[in-house]
Design a protein around this motif. Structure first.
Motif, mmCIF file in Angstrom:
data_model
loop_
_atom_site.group_PDB
_atom_site.id
_atom_site.type_symbol
_atom_site.label_atom_id
_atom_site.label_comp_id
_atom_site.label_asym_id
_atom_site.label_seq_id
_atom_site.Cartn_x
_atom_site.Cartn_y
_atom_site.Cartn_z
ATOM 1 N N TYR A 15 0.831 -1.218 0.000
ATOM 2 C CA TYR A 15 0.000 0.000 0.000
ATOM 3 C C TYR A 15 0.864 1.265 0.000
ATOM 4 N N MET A 18 1.489 2.269 -3.414
ATOM 5 C CA MET A 18 0.314 2.865 -4.054
ATOM 6 C C MET A 18 0.173 4.347 -3.693
ATOM 7 N N LYS A 21 2.674 6.090 -5.774
ATOM 8 C CA LYS A 21 2.241 6.104 -7.166
ATOM 9 C C LYS A 21 1.147 7.163 -7.362
ATOM 10 N N ILE A 70 -4.151 7.654 7.178
ATOM 11 C CA ILE A 70 -3.657 6.329 7.575
ATOM 12 C C ILE A 70 -4.017 5.331 6.486
ATOM 13 N N TYR A 72 -3.708 3.336 2.639
ATOM 14 C CA TYR A 72 -3.948 3.829 1.275
ATOM 15 C C TYR A 72 -5.450 3.987 1.142
ATOM 16 N N LEU A 74 -8.044 6.250 -0.682
ATOM 17 C CA LEU A 74 -8.220 7.289 -1.711
ATOM 18 C C LEU A 74 -9.290 8.307 -1.323
ATOM 19 N N ALA A 75 -10.336 7.846 -0.625
ATOM 20 C CA ALA A 75 -11.411 8.761 -0.249
ATOM 21 C C ALA A 75 -10.890 9.858 0.681
ATOM 22 N N PRO A 79 -8.855 14.075 -1.455
ATOM 23 C CA PRO A 79 -9.191 15.457 -1.064
ATOM 24 C C PRO A 79 -8.070 16.135 -0.261
ATOM 25 N N ASP B 12 -16.776 14.224 5.681
ATOM 26 C CA ASP B 12 -15.453 13.850 5.164
ATOM 27 C C ASP B 12 -15.327 12.359 4.906
ATOM 28 N N ALA B 15 -17.825 8.808 0.713
ATOM 29 C CA ALA B 15 -17.189 8.733 -0.609
ATOM 30 C C ALA B 15 -18.035 9.437 -1.668
ATOM 31 N N HIS B 18 -17.382 13.096 -1.640
ATOM 32 C CA HIS B 18 -16.138 13.461 -2.332
ATOM 33 C C HIS B 18 -16.342 13.418 -3.841
ATOM 34 N N ASP B 22 -15.792 16.520 -6.179
ATOM 35 C CA ASP B 22 -14.843 16.433 -7.299
ATOM 36 C C ASP B 22 -15.484 16.945 -8.588
ATOM 37 N N ARG B 118 -8.866 0.337 -7.231
ATOM 38 C CA ARG B 118 -9.147 1.214 -6.079
ATOM 39 C C ARG B 118 -8.176 0.960 -4.935
ATOM 40 N N GLY B 119 -7.518 -0.196 -4.945
ATOM 41 C CA GLY B 119 -6.595 -0.532 -3.862
ATOM 42 C C GLY B 119 -5.189 -0.713 -4.411
ATOM 43 N N VAL B 120 -4.641 -1.899 -4.203
ATOM 44 C CA VAL B 120 -3.262 -2.153 -4.614
ATOM 45 C C VAL B 120 -3.237 -2.817 -5.984
ATOM 46 N N LEU B 163 -6.136 5.000 -11.042
ATOM 47 C CA LEU B 163 -6.318 4.737 -9.616
ATOM 48 C C LEU B 163 -7.635 5.362 -9.173
ATOM 49 N N CYS B 220 2.421 -5.428 5.899
ATOM 50 C CA CYS B 220 2.369 -3.985 6.177
ATOM 51 C C CYS B 220 2.731 -3.697 7.627
#
Lengths: 82, 406
Positions: A15, A18, A21, A70, A72, A74-75, A79, B12, B15, B18, B22, B118-120, B163, B220
């Motif tokens: 992650y 990512m 990236k 904290i 990865y 994206l939501a 922002p 916040d 989703a 946002h 956007d 959306r993830g890895v 992404l 991780c």
């Protein structure tokens, strides 16, 4: 507006790659702190995030306010660096 | 006349809020943002929406629109659907082994292909320490390396990776419309390859201590537990493999297994060695009932020994959970695509789903065997089938239905 970005990472964390990236795609530069290479900075990441995880992304805005993302997520990340 | 100001009620953590913001930002539409986590604002939002508690809510004078689709919002705003112009031959939803393999095959044949992740990139294998059963790597290969190699190979032939997240797919005849975090996209064919994710146990303390003592990714977060005691939950391949990975950090691991070990023979053999060395203690027939913390940190796990029906406690600094996989199907529930009783996508022999032009491959497909090797195989099959569909050689599926419930 983003002033600077620091990402706390580890070698084996997918992650983390990512986050790097995503920031790269969005044209952001960042400082990477690899906790495996700098174990002394683990405490710093924990203090900022309250979490035992990486990636931890710290976004400092131009008014010096700080946002910590904290994982990865994206939501939250999108922002925060927009 | 000045346009009337727009108020966006949102939060916040939301989703869809946002996504709406956007779209407003992308079209340079000014608006006031009101955070509904504030109880007063929430009350105003409820008044504006006529009592329906769903965000985002957008208000302009006497007009109101609640959690609109991206297209509906753009129509409400009166802005051009810039995304209408974005058309692809194929959109692959999910950039794991199935999606990357399919993209590699298709781009190699000059089929214009966009992957949404959306993830890895690489999917679940990217977070796996070692992949031991993927052919061609006699000594195994780190999951992250395998994932990176697959990504590079797909990109070498021209696959683009976006992404972001797909929220909904609708059939519009010649094209499928995908509502995404990057706006609406049209695709002649869609491959659903969203895979699966790790399940939660669903016990008290699990949510509360997430990332602060409860973890789902050993590669991780494992290194945070150097010299500490850990509990690992799960006796399948993932549970045992990740416990064996965590042994390099932890002073001791209690492995809690609800029934019996279901991991492969090879992993069980390695586990036996770790047990002999005193690094891992296996507790079979032991449920995990609660994760207990003190002062913001996990201190113990409470379970039940099913053989005696007595409560058991395990002192620990952290818990890693690997109790099986669940389909990543959030957006499919919003789309009109048939799922089986558990939530995996139903397909026919051509990997076609119940929606014309939409295919599925890998872990998300009903009947999948949850292996990297089969996911890549299905990705290749899907690519060849999609090519036939694009050439008009494949009839639409009309034999796929959601199974009867009950």
């Amino acid at each position: 507006m983003v002033k600077n970005i620091t990402i706390f990472t580890r070698n084996t964390c997918a992650y983390c790659g990512m986050v790097k990236k995503y920031l790269g795609v969005k044209g952001h530069t960042y400082e990477e702190v690899n906790i495996d290479q700098h174990p002394e900075r683990q405490v710093e990441a924990f203090k900022l995030s309250g979490a035992m995880t990486v990636p931890v992304t710290v976004i400092t805005k131009h008014d010096d306010s700080m946002e910590v993302v904290i994982g990865y997520n994206l939501a939250k990340l999108a922002p925060a660096v927009a | 006349m000045e346009p009337r100001p727009i108020i966006l009620y949102g939060a916040d953590w939301c989703a869809d809020c946002h996504r709406a913001r956007d779209i407003l930002d992308a079209h340079k539409v000014a608006y006031a943002y009101e955070d509904t986590d504030n109880p007063d604002v929430h009350q105003r939002m409820m008044a504006a929406s006529g009592g329906k508690d769903e965000i985002p809510v957008l208000v302009r004078g006497s007009e109101m629109i609640q959690n609109p689709s991206s297209v509906a919002l753009m129509e409400w705003l009166g802005v051009e659907h810039a995304a209408e112009k974005i058309k692809h031959d194929v959109v692959v939803v999910g950039g794991g082994p199935a999606g990357l393999t399919a993209a590699m095959y298709m781009t190699r044949e000059d089929i214009d292909t966009l992957i949404f992740e959306r993830g890895v990139v690489g999917g679940l294998i990217a977070t796996t320490d070692m992949v031991d059963n993927y052919p061609g790597f006699p000594d195994g290969i780190p999951g992250l390396t395998l994932a990176e190699n697959m990504r590079k190979q797909a990109e070498r032939f021209g696959a683009q990776i976006e992404l972001g997240e797909v929220m909904k797919i609708t059939d519009e005849g010649e094209y499928r419309r995908l509502e995404t975090t990057s706006g609406d996209i049209l695709a002649r064919a869609v491959l659903v390859a969203t895979g699966s994710g790790y399940k939660k146990i669903g016990v008290p303390g699990e949510e509360e201590y997430y990332a602060r003592g409860v973890h789902y990714c050993a590669t991780c977060d494992g290194a945070f537990y150097k010299g500490k005691r850990l509990v690992v939950v799960g006796g399948g391949n993932s549970g045992v493999q990740e416990a064996l990975f965590l042994v390099r950090f932890a002073s001791h691991i209690d492995l809690l297994v609800r029934s019996d070990l279901k991991a492969s023979e090879v992993l069980r053999h390695k586990l036996e060695q770790a047990v002999q060395a005193g690094k891992i203690t296996v507790h079979l027939q032991t449920t995990t009932d609660e994760i207990v913390g003190e002062n913001n940190a996990v201190v113990k796990v409470v379970g039940t020994d099913k053989t005696t029906d007595k409560k058991v406690e395990f002192s620990t600094d952290g818990v890693f959970v690997f109790v099986g996989l669940q389909p990543n199907n959030d957006f499919l529930k919003a789309s009109d695509i048939a799922l089986d009783a558990i939530g995996f996508v139903t397909t026919n022999d051509h990997l076609q789903t119940s929606m014309k032009g939409v295919f599925a491959a890998g872990d998300i497909r009903s009947g999948a065997t949850m292996q990297v090797a089969t996911a890549t195989g299905e990705g290749a099959t899907a690519a060849l089938t999609i090519r036939e569909f694009l050439e008009g050689k494949l009839e639409s599926a009309n034999d796929i239905h959601a199974p009867q419930q009950g």
